[in-house]
Design a protein around this motif. Sequence first.
Motif, mmCIF file in Angstrom:
data_model
loop_
_atom_site.group_PDB
_atom_site.id
_atom_site.type_symbol
_atom_site.label_atom_id
_atom_site.label_comp_id
_atom_site.label_asym_id
_atom_site.label_seq_id
_atom_site.Cartn_x
_atom_site.Cartn_y
_atom_site.Cartn_z
ATOM 1 N N CYS A 165 0.719 -1.327 0.394
ATOM 2 C CA CYS A 165 0.232 0.317 0.134
ATOM 3 C C CYS A 165 1.214 1.425 0.021
ATOM 4 O O CYS A 165 2.141 1.189 0.584
ATOM 5 N N PRO B 293 0.893 4.102 2.103
ATOM 6 C CA PRO B 293 0.738 5.038 3.167
ATOM 7 C C PRO B 293 0.440 6.503 3.299
ATOM 8 O O PRO B 293 -0.734 7.408 4.083
ATOM 9 N N SER B 294 0.541 7.733 2.366
ATOM 10 C CA SER B 294 0.852 8.674 2.207
ATOM 11 C C SER B 294 -0.568 9.197 1.533
ATOM 12 O O SER B 294 -1.680 10.252 1.969
#
Length: 394
Positions: free
Chosen positions: A5, A7-8
Amino acid sequence: MRPQCDPSCFIADNLKNVPPSGIRRFFDMVCGADDDIISLGVGEPDYMTPWHIRESCIHSIEQGETSYTSNYGLIELREQISDLFSNKYSVEFDPESEVLVTTGVSEALDLAIRAIVNPGDEVIVVQPSYVAYVPSVIFAGGIPVTVSTKMSNNFKITPEELENSITDKTKAVVLNYPNNPTGATMDKSDLEEIADVVVDNDLMVISDEVYDCLTYEGEHTCFASLEGMRNRTILLNGLSKSYAMTGFRIAYALGDSEIISSMMLIHQYTMLCAPIVAQIGAMEALRNGNDELDKMVREYDRRRHLIVNGLNNIGLECFEPKGAFYAFPSVQSTGMTSSEFAENLLDDQKVVTIPGDVFGEAGQGFLRCSYAASKDEIQEALERMKMFVDKTQQ
C-alpha cells in the motif's frame, strides 16, 4: 502475496494545505553548522532560566514530586495565575474553573480554537502573525481569514479592516499584541475600538499575550480587562519568554468556565496535564522571578534600540517595535523578496534571519530579526548585513 500500500494516501486532506514551519526550516538549516553563524532567527531568550527556578525543579524531583496533576494543573499555580491577573490587570478569573495550565501557548492556542470552531466557521487572523495561527484553524476544520496590517500604521489592526473581513460565518478573531513577528503593540484606545467591532458582530477573541511583560513603552492592556470583553476573550499567556523558560513548555489559558472546561476536555484526552516539574518551576518564577524579569526587559530594551538604529542606518527601513523582542525591517529597497534576502544573507554572511512572508502575505518584503541575542552578536550581525546590502547595491 498481499499487495503493498501507499501510506501517503491515508494522510488527512487538511494536512495537505499546511506547509512546514518556515521558522523551523531556517533553524534546521543551521543546526550542526559551523560556529561562525550568528542567529537572529529563533525567538528564544539567550538567557538561561534563573537558577532559583531550576533549583526548585531539582528539589521537587529529589522529593519525588513526579506524579500527574489535576487536568487543570496544580491548584496552587492556578491561584498564583489568578492573583497575577487580578493584581496586574484588575480582571478576575476563578482558579478552580477558569484557569487551565497547558504545555506551552501553542497547545493553549490549539485547544482554544478546537473548543469553539465548527467545520466551516471562519476565524480572522491578523497578519503578520505567528506561524501556528492559520494551521491551527485549518486543523480544527475552520477557515482562516487573514487581515493584513501595514508598516505605515505600525502594524496595528484598525476597526475598519476588521469590520471589512467579517461575514456571517465569522466566529472569532485571533489577536497577538505585543506581536510576533513585528513587535507592534496596541494601546487601550486602539483595543477599545476593536472591542466595539467584536461586540457589534457577536465574536469571540483569542488573545495571545505571551509577550505582555516585554512592553517597553506605555503599559500593556489585557484585552480581557476591557469592558464587556472578559467573557468574550480566551486569554493565552505563558512563562517561556518572560522567564526564559522555553524548554519547560509551560503556559495557561484564562476564560469563561464553560470555555475553559471545553478546552480541558480536549487537553484531558490528548495531553492529560502539563509536567508537574514545569508547573513547580512556574510557581517559583511567579513567586520570586520578577527581579530577573526586570533585568531582562531592561537589557532587551537596550538591544532594541541598537538593532533598530543599526538596521535603519544600513538602509533597511525599520519601524520602532514597542514590544516582544523582534525587529521587522523592510528589504524592499534591495529588490529581493524576503526569502531571497534571508537565504542569500545566510549564504554570504552567515547571518540567520526569518523571511517575513512565513508570517503571511503581509510580511512579504520584510525580515524578522530577533534581538534575543547578545549585544556583541547583534553588532556583528549588523556589520555583516551592511556588507551584504552594500554588495547588492554595487
